[in-house]
Motif scaffolding. Structure first.
Motif, PDB file in Angstrom:
ATOM      1  N   ALA A  21       0.834  -1.206   0.000  1.00  0.00           N
ATOM      2  CA  ALA A  21       0.000   0.000   0.000  1.00  0.00           C
ATOM      3  C   ALA A  21       0.870   1.258   0.000  1.00  0.00           C
ATOM      4  O   ALA A  21       0.565   2.235  -0.696  1.00  0.00           O
ATOM      5  N   ILE A  22       1.949   1.245   0.745  1.00  0.00           N
ATOM      6  CA  ILE A  22       2.867   2.397   0.770  1.00  0.00           C
ATOM      7  C   ILE A  22       3.531   2.577  -0.594  1.00  0.00           C
ATOM      8  O   ILE A  22       3.623   3.695  -1.118  1.00  0.00           O
ATOM      9  N   ILE A  23       3.961   1.476  -1.186  1.00  0.00           N
ATOM     10  CA  ILE A  23       4.574   1.559  -2.514  1.00  0.00           C
ATOM     11  C   ILE A  23       3.564   2.080  -3.533  1.00  0.00           C
ATOM     12  O   ILE A  23       3.905   2.877  -4.403  1.00  0.00           O
ATOM     13  N   GLU A  24       2.310   1.662  -3.412  1.00  0.00           N
ATOM     14  CA  GLU A  24       1.270   2.148  -4.326  1.00  0.00           C
ATOM     15  C   GLU A  24       1.060   3.647  -4.184  1.00  0.00           C
ATOM     16  O   GLU A  24       0.860   4.352  -5.171  1.00  0.00           O
ATOM     17  N   MET A  25       1.110   4.151  -2.958  1.00  0.00           N
ATOM     18  CA  MET A  25       0.952   5.592  -2.750  1.00  0.00           C
ATOM     19  C   MET A  25       2.067   6.383  -3.426  1.00  0.00           C
ATOM     20  O   MET A  25       1.860   7.506  -3.854  1.00  0.00           O
ATOM     21  N   ILE A  26       3.221   5.791  -3.542  1.00  0.00           N
ATOM     22  CA  ILE A  26       4.352   6.465  -4.197  1.00  0.00           C
ATOM     23  C   ILE A  26       4.257   6.320  -5.716  1.00  0.00           C
ATOM     24  O   ILE A  26       4.484   7.283  -6.450  1.00  0.00           O
ATOM     25  N   SER A  27       3.911   5.138  -6.196  1.00  0.00           N
ATOM     26  CA  SER A  27       3.952   4.887  -7.638  1.00  0.00           C
ATOM     27  C   SER A  27       2.660   5.250  -8.370  1.00  0.00           C
ATOM     28  O   SER A  27       2.707   5.678  -9.510  1.00  0.00           O
ATOM     29  N   LEU A  28       1.510   5.040  -7.757  1.00  0.00           N
ATOM     30  CA  LEU A  28       0.198   5.284  -8.359  1.00  0.00           C
ATOM     31  C   LEU A  28      -0.007   4.540  -9.681  1.00  0.00           C
ATOM     32  O   LEU A  28      -0.608   5.045 -10.612  1.00  0.00           O
ATOM     33  N   ASP A  29       0.499   3.308  -9.759  1.00  0.00           N
ATOM     34  CA  ASP A  29       0.352   2.488 -10.958  1.00  0.00           C
ATOM     35  C   ASP A  29      -0.831   1.541 -10.897  1.00  0.00           C
ATOM     36  O   ASP A  29      -1.218   0.962 -11.901  1.00  0.00           O
ATOM     37  N   LEU A  30      -1.394   1.359  -9.745  1.00  0.00           N
ATOM     38  CA  LEU A  30      -2.480   0.418  -9.473  1.00  0.00           C
ATOM     39  C   LEU A  30      -2.064  -1.037  -9.611  1.00  0.00           C
ATOM     40  O   LEU A  30      -2.905  -1.914  -9.727  1.00  0.00           O
ATOM     41  N   TYR A  31      -0.767  -1.313  -9.623  1.00  0.00           N
ATOM     42  CA  TYR A  31      -0.308  -2.696  -9.572  1.00  0.00           C
ATOM     43  C   TYR A  31      -0.154  -3.147  -8.123  1.00  0.00           C
ATOM     44  O   TYR A  31      -0.612  -4.217  -7.742  1.00  0.00           O
ATOM     45  N   PHE A  32       0.505  -2.323  -7.346  1.00  0.00           N
ATOM     46  CA  PHE A  32       0.835  -2.721  -5.980  1.00  0.00           C
ATOM     47  C   PHE A  32      -0.392  -2.834  -5.098  1.00  0.00           C
ATOM     48  O   PHE A  32      -0.438  -3.669  -4.197  1.00  0.00           O
ATOM     49  N   ILE A  33      -1.409  -2.010  -5.339  1.00  0.00           N
ATOM     50  CA  ILE A  33      -2.624  -2.140  -4.532  1.00  0.00           C
ATOM     51  C   ILE A  33      -3.360  -3.422  -4.886  1.00  0.00           C
ATOM     52  O   ILE A  33      -4.000  -4.046  -4.036  1.00  0.00           O
ATOM     53  N   MET A  34      -3.249  -3.845  -6.152  1.00  0.00           N
ATOM     54  CA  MET A  34      -3.857  -5.112  -6.547  1.00  0.00           C
ATOM     55  C   MET A  34      -3.135  -6.284  -5.860  1.00  0.00           C
ATOM     56  O   MET A  34      -3.763  -7.238  -5.412  1.00  0.00           O
ATOM     57  N   LEU A  35      -1.819  -6.200  -5.783  1.00  0.00           N
ATOM     58  CA  LEU A  35      -1.062  -7.206  -5.031  1.00  0.00           C
ATOM     59  C   LEU A  35      -1.414  -7.137  -3.547  1.00  0.00           C
ATOM     60  O   LEU A  35      -1.450  -8.166  -2.856  1.00  0.00           O
ATOM     61  N   GLY A  36      -1.667  -5.934  -3.066  1.00  0.00           N
ATOM     62  CA  GLY A  36      -2.066  -5.763  -1.667  1.00  0.00           C
ATOM     63  C   GLY A  36      -3.383  -6.457  -1.361  1.00  0.00           C
ATOM     64  O   GLY A  36      -3.550  -7.057  -0.295  1.00  0.00           O
ATOM     65  N   VAL A  37      -4.324  -6.388  -2.296  1.00  0.00           N
ATOM     66  CA  VAL A  37      -5.594  -7.094  -2.104  1.00  0.00           C
ATOM     67  C   VAL A  37      -5.342  -8.603  -2.066  1.00  0.00           C
ATOM     68  O   VAL A  37      -5.954  -9.335  -1.285  1.00  0.00           O
ATOM     69  N   GLY A  38      -4.405  -9.062  -2.898  1.00  0.00           N
ATOM     70  CA  GLY A  38      -4.014 -10.474  -2.839  1.00  0.00           C
ATOM     71  C   GLY A  38      -3.434 -10.833  -1.486  1.00  0.00           C
ATOM     72  O   GLY A  38      -3.691 -11.921  -0.949  1.00  0.00           O
ATOM     73  N   ALA A  39      -2.641  -9.929  -0.920  1.00  0.00           N
ATOM     74  CA  ALA A  39      -2.079 -10.165   0.419  1.00  0.00           C
ATOM     75  C   ALA A  39      -3.196 -10.234   1.465  1.00  0.00           C
ATOM     76  O   ALA A  39      -3.107 -11.014   2.421  1.00  0.00           O
ATOM     77  N   LEU A  40      -4.232  -9.440   1.295  1.00  0.00           N
ATOM     78  CA  LEU A  40      -5.378  -9.540   2.214  1.00  0.00           C
ATOM     79  C   LEU A  40      -6.069 -10.892   2.080  1.00  0.00           C
ATOM     80  O   LEU A  40      -6.597 -11.425   3.061  1.00  0.00           O
ATOM     81  N   GLY A  41      -6.064 -11.444   0.866  1.00  0.00           N
ATOM     82  CA  GLY A  41      -6.567 -12.817   0.691  1.00  0.00           C
ATOM     83  C   GLY A  41      -5.717 -13.804   1.469  1.00  0.00           C
ATOM     84  O   GLY A  41      -6.230 -14.738   2.092  1.00  0.00           O
ATOM     85  N   GLY A  42      -4.395 -13.597   1.452  1.00  0.00           N
ATOM     86  CA  GLY A  42      -3.499 -14.442   2.241  1.00  0.00           C
ATOM     87  C   GLY A  42      -3.760 -14.306   3.726  1.00  0.00           C
ATOM     88  O   GLY A  42      -3.712 -15.290   4.471  1.00  0.00           O
ATOM     89  N   VAL A  43      -4.039 -13.079   4.185  1.00  0.00           N
ATOM     90  CA  VAL A  43      -4.369 -12.848   5.600  1.00  0.00           C
ATOM     91  C   VAL A  43      -5.624 -13.640   5.957  1.00  0.00           C
ATOM     92  O   VAL A  43      -5.680 -14.304   7.001  1.00  0.00           O
TER      93      VAL A  43
END
Length: 155
Positions: A21-43
């Motif tokens: 989520a922090i990386i997404e705030m810096i990059s704004l590419d919408l890739y990292f937030i999608m990976l973040g949602v995947g991490a929430l699936g892992g949680v």
């Protein structure tokens, strides 16, 4: 330590989500937030007691689905311009231009929107200082204007 990580994998997934989520705030590419949602699936799988390999599979599948299905839709909505919104030089087309110097196909100057521009005409007719024209197009730093048949409205 390894056993603690396996039994408390949800902490690792949550930390990964926060990092992404922090990386997404810096990059704004919408890739990292999608990976973040995947991490929430892992949680989620970790909190439900799923095996670590299942957590990784859920992370991978959810991340891929988010990138392939949700990201294009989100990008389309983010890049949609409001109807009729013109920006930069496009907003000058149709604006009034006060001719400051004799303006012909070769050279001239005009005041457009409070700024002085180099101006040209597409017509054979030269515009004289003090007359008003209308901007028909912008080419680089040059405004092409045509003679205005009616006087502009004063605010």
């Amino acid at each position: 330590m390894y056993d603690w990580l396996i039994t408390n994998a949800w902490v690792v997934w949550l930390a990964l989500f926060l990092l992404l989520a922090i990386i997404e705030m810096i990059s704004l590419d919408l890739y990292f937030i999608m990976l973040g949602v995947g991490a929430l699936g892992g949680v989620t799988v970790a909190l439900l007691g799923g095996e670590f390999w299942l957590q990784v599979v859920v992370f991978s599948v959810v991340s891929l689905l988010m990138i392939m299905l949700v990201r294009p839709i989100a990008l389309r909505h983010l890049r949609k311009d409001p109807e009729g919104l013109r920006t930069n030089m496009d907003r000058l087309i149709g604006e009034d231009a006060l001719v400051l110097e004799p303006t012909s196909r070769m050279n001239g100057r005009a005041k457009i929107g409070g700024e002085t521009w180099s101006a040209r005409t597409d017509d054979e007719v030269a515009l004289q200082p003090g007359t008003y024209g209308s901007v028909i197009r912008i080419d680089g730093a040059t405004a092409y204007i045509t003679l205005r048949t009616t006087m502009p409205e004063l605010d």
